[in-house]
Design an enzyme around this catalytic site. Sequence first.
Site, PDB file in Angstrom:
ATOM      1  N   HIS A  22       0.707  -1.255   0.159  1.00 14.53           N
ATOM      2  CA  HIS A  22      -0.059  -0.112   0.080  1.00 14.53           C
ATOM      3  C   HIS A  22       1.003   1.175   0.095  1.00 14.53           C
ATOM      4  O   HIS A  22       0.844   2.167  -0.964  1.00 14.53           O
ATOM      5  CB  HIS A  22      -0.969   0.021   1.169  1.00 14.53           C
ATOM      6  CG  HIS A  22      -1.846   1.289   1.365  1.00 14.53           C
ATOM      7  ND1 HIS A  22      -3.185   1.225   0.855  1.00 14.53           N
ATOM      8  CD2 HIS A  22      -1.653   2.329   1.738  1.00 14.53           C
ATOM      9  CE1 HIS A  22      -3.670   2.156   1.080  1.00 14.53           C
ATOM     10  NE2 HIS A  22      -2.956   3.127   1.534  1.00 14.53           N
ATOM     11  N   GLU A  23       1.850   1.464   0.813  1.00 15.93           N
ATOM     12  CA  GLU A  23       2.582   2.387   0.990  1.00 15.93           C
ATOM     13  C   GLU A  23       3.718   2.648  -0.002  1.00 15.93           C
ATOM     14  O   GLU A  23       3.893   3.737  -0.573  1.00 15.93           O
ATOM     15  CB  GLU A  23       3.346   2.473   2.297  1.00 15.93           C
ATOM     16  CG  GLU A  23       2.361   2.579   3.823  1.00 15.93           C
ATOM     17  CD  GLU A  23       1.369   3.793   3.594  1.00 15.93           C
ATOM     18  OE1 GLU A  23       1.995   4.745   3.055  1.00 15.93           O
ATOM     19  OE2 GLU A  23       0.406   3.542   3.927  1.00 15.93           O
ATOM     20  N   HIS A  26       1.941   4.195  -3.064  1.00 15.59           N
ATOM     21  CA  HIS A  26       1.679   5.665  -2.771  1.00 15.59           C
ATOM     22  C   HIS A  26       3.143   6.469  -3.207  1.00 15.59           C
ATOM     23  O   HIS A  26       3.137   7.383  -3.965  1.00 15.59           O
ATOM     24  CB  HIS A  26       1.710   6.123  -1.452  1.00 15.59           C
ATOM     25  CG  HIS A  26      -0.061   5.810  -1.052  1.00 15.59           C
ATOM     26  ND1 HIS A  26      -0.942   6.209  -1.904  1.00 15.59           N
ATOM     27  CD2 HIS A  26      -0.346   5.455   0.167  1.00 15.59           C
ATOM     28  CE1 HIS A  26      -2.134   5.726  -1.188  1.00 15.59           C
ATOM     29  NE2 HIS A  26      -1.640   5.440  -0.090  1.00 15.59           N
TER      30      HIS A  26
END
Length: 211
Positions: A22-23, A26
């Site tokens: 997820h990170e 980003h």
Amino acid sequence: MYINWIDVLLSLPAVFLAMSFHEFAHAFTAYRLGDPTPKNQGRLTLDPLAHVDWLGLILFALFKFGWARPVQVNSSNFKNRKWGSILVSLSGPIANMLLSFAALAISVAIVVAFPYPHAVLMGIIDRVVQLNIVFAILNLLPIPPFDGYHIIKGLFYRRNVKFFWNYEYYGMFILFAFILLGGFNLIVRTPAQYVYQQMMYLQSLLLSQLR
């Protein structure tokens, strides 16, 4: 409160993967759109230690509700600040859903290759599927500090500046009320369970064709 520590241990790999992908999504999206901030801060990696927030990790493992260390982004580096910010926010939940489907595909491949795979391995993979669905839906909530809020803010901020200021000010109170009033079960866990059931149905269809 009873805690199934075996389930917690089996869930940890899934939690690490969910948070890391997820990170990283980003960071990678922001970097590709022209912002070097995530790379300069060492976030352009899948190493979970670069992204983990230990309190958020523990809470996510125990209660399926937690957080990672947010990736810092300087949207002024994007060619289109509005849509760049929206794409960065969307990339995290999309990465979680892609990881969930990848885990499903891996489980199918393992069962086809090894008709009697190890139960622990399959349990871990199943948790990767489940937790990434939860993480994707959770982060689409339009409540600060989730990605869903940043998407809504990116779309409507200019015409509603005062509203978003007030919303952010009371954001933590809204989040706590959401949890305490059962919003998590209704808006996150229930649709996540439905998506998981559909993916299990897809898994059974694939296995019936490949076996």
